[in-house]
Scaffold this active site. Sequence first.
Site, PDB file in Angstrom:
ATOM      1  N   TYR A 140       1.046  -1.274  -0.108  1.00  0.00           N
ATOM      2  CA  TYR A 140       0.224  -0.313  -0.019  1.00  0.00           C
ATOM      3  C   TYR A 140       0.901   1.402  -0.117  1.00  0.00           C
ATOM      4  CZ  TYR A 140      -4.515  -2.568   0.523  1.00  0.00           C
ATOM      5  OH  TYR A 140      -4.983  -2.611   0.306  1.00  0.00           O
ATOM      6  N   LYS A 192       4.097 -15.416   4.514  1.00  0.00           N
ATOM      7  CA  LYS A 192       4.486 -15.788   3.367  1.00  0.00           C
ATOM      8  C   LYS A 192       6.451 -16.054   3.683  1.00  0.00           C
ATOM      9  CE  LYS A 192       3.246 -18.094  -0.595  1.00  0.00           C
ATOM     10  NZ  LYS A 192       2.657 -19.347  -0.800  1.00  0.00           N
ATOM     11  N   ASP A 225      -1.908 -18.484   3.120  1.00  0.00           N
ATOM     12  CA  ASP A 225      -3.020 -19.426   2.110  1.00  0.00           C
ATOM     13  C   ASP A 225      -2.920 -21.015   2.690  1.00  0.00           C
ATOM     14  OD1 ASP A 225       0.043 -20.352   2.400  1.00  0.00           O
ATOM     15  OD2 ASP A 225      -0.200 -20.726   0.049  1.00  0.00           O
ATOM     16  N   ASP A 249      -5.994  -7.405   4.249  1.00  0.00           N
ATOM     17  CA  ASP A 249      -6.981  -6.479   3.727  1.00  0.00           C
ATOM     18  C   ASP A 249      -7.578  -8.043   3.538  1.00  0.00           C
ATOM     19  OD1 ASP A 249      -8.274  -4.874   1.900  1.00  0.00           O
ATOM     20  OD2 ASP A 249      -7.818  -5.458   0.365  1.00  0.00           O
ATOM     21  N   ASP A 253     -11.626  -9.672   4.742  1.00  0.00           N
ATOM     22  CA  ASP A 253     -13.000 -10.167   3.994  1.00  0.00           C
ATOM     23  C   ASP A 253     -13.027 -11.500   4.029  1.00  0.00           C
ATOM     24  OD1 ASP A 253     -12.800  -6.932   2.830  1.00  0.00           O
ATOM     25  OD2 ASP A 253     -13.291  -7.765   0.702  1.00  0.00           O
TER      26      ASP A 253
HETATM   27  C1  IPM Z   1     -10.069  -1.522   3.244  1.00  0.00           C
HETATM   28  C2  IPM Z   1     -10.481  -1.235   2.049  1.00  0.00           C
HETATM   29  C3  IPM Z   1      -9.149  -0.241   1.423  1.00  0.00           C
HETATM   30  C4  IPM Z   1      -8.466  -1.500   1.487  1.00  0.00           C
HETATM   31  C5  IPM Z   1      -9.564  -0.080   0.161  1.00  0.00           C
HETATM   32  C6  IPM Z   1     -10.571   0.551  -0.124  1.00  0.00           C
HETATM   33  C7  IPM Z   1      -9.098   0.793   0.230  1.00  0.00           C
HETATM   34  O1  IPM Z   1     -10.505  -2.457   0.723  1.00  0.00           O
HETATM   35  O2  IPM Z   1     -10.456  -0.466   4.130  1.00  0.00           O
HETATM   36  O3  IPM Z   1      -9.975  -3.072   3.460  1.00  0.00           O
HETATM   37  O4  IPM Z   1      -7.614  -1.814   0.764  1.00  0.00           O
HETATM   38  O5  IPM Z   1      -7.234  -0.821   3.100  1.00  0.00           O
HETATM   39 MN    MN Z   2     -10.293  -4.473   1.930  1.00  0.00          MN
END
Ligand code: IPM
Ligand code: MN
Length: 357
Positions: A140, A192, A225, A249, A253
């Site tokens: 990032y 990793k 992974d 990140d 999710d």
């Molecule tokens: C998160 C989001 C952000 C990230 C995006 C929107 C830049 O996915 O907060 O996880 O990748 O950090």
């Molecule tokens: Mn995210």
Amino acid sequence: MGQNKCYRIAVIPGDGTGPEVVAEAVKALDVVAAKKQLKIEKVYYDLGGERYLRTGEVLPPGVLDELRGHHAILLGAIGHPGVKPGILEKGLLLELRFQLDQYINLRPVILYPNVDTPLKDKGPEDINFVVVRENTEGLYAGSGGFLRRGTPHEVAVQESVNTRMGVERCVRYAFEYCRRRNQRKKLTLCGKTNVLTFAFDLWERVFYEVAAEYPDVQTDYAHVDATCMWMVKNPEWFDVIVTDNMFGDIITDLGAMIQGGMGIAAGGNINPEGVSMFEPIGGSAPKYTGRNVINPLAAVAAVQMMLDHLGEPSAARLVEDAVKKVVAEDIESLSAGRMGHSTSEVGDLVADYIDRV
Ligand code: IPM
Ligand code: MN
């Protein structure tokens, strides 16, 4: 009666469904503040896609300095279908994280009772861990560039930047957090090391060096992974996971899905020495905008995290208990449009539970 504690909170409703969920989060905040005799001074900031399309401004000069003068920031969502990907994400969300040096992204993955998880035979006793994601470096950082862009010989390089300082402060935070969280005290480094032999060599060395100062914390390591695999197969193995920005990140999710979906997943962008920012992690969900169907509980859970961070744990527990009650007793599903209630009704239910305690 003693003097009320006063907190200055910057509110950035942002894009898409952000304003709708933030309105309900603020509702909960106001009720809990009244209950706990906290004074909340809110300042709203009009930032996001609409502002950008109107004025060309993403993060106007001066706003950042104003934000620094607050105790915390509550953010709705950033991301607009009419704006090229990257402009708002990098120019606003990542810029805030970087400029305010919010070097931790704290993301709890907790399954509340009566919430459906797609994991067969797993329940609240199995899914209860926290991801500590490094939030200012790695892929990032924006290091890299193009060579011969648009030609057949094009080269695109995007480098993962890992500093000793950045890795160490994140790892230290994770050990401290893990020690305080509960009695399990198990910290897993997710990396990793078998392929990313520079970046995760540094992470691994720092991890075990710092571990020596925390003999009460059990350490573990998993490749990213394999972490994804275990999060699905044996989520009960995890207590606290520490990882870099990109892996954090991705796995959060996945974490949001196993805890019942984006409707309930919140996170904190933490600068332990500065101004922190709390947000539902789900994004701006453009297709649901303005329909009063999105689930506001993730934004409410962000308020709970904010109150914990501000040192108001009893207020935080009131909010948390209200969220648990609403998911257990009132709503049919956590998904947008399938809650059996509108966004504002869910917000009212939360506020009502807090009020009636
Ligand atoms: C998160 C989001 C952000 C990230 C995006 C929107 C830049 O996915 O907060 O996880 O990748 O950090
Ligand atoms: Mn995210």
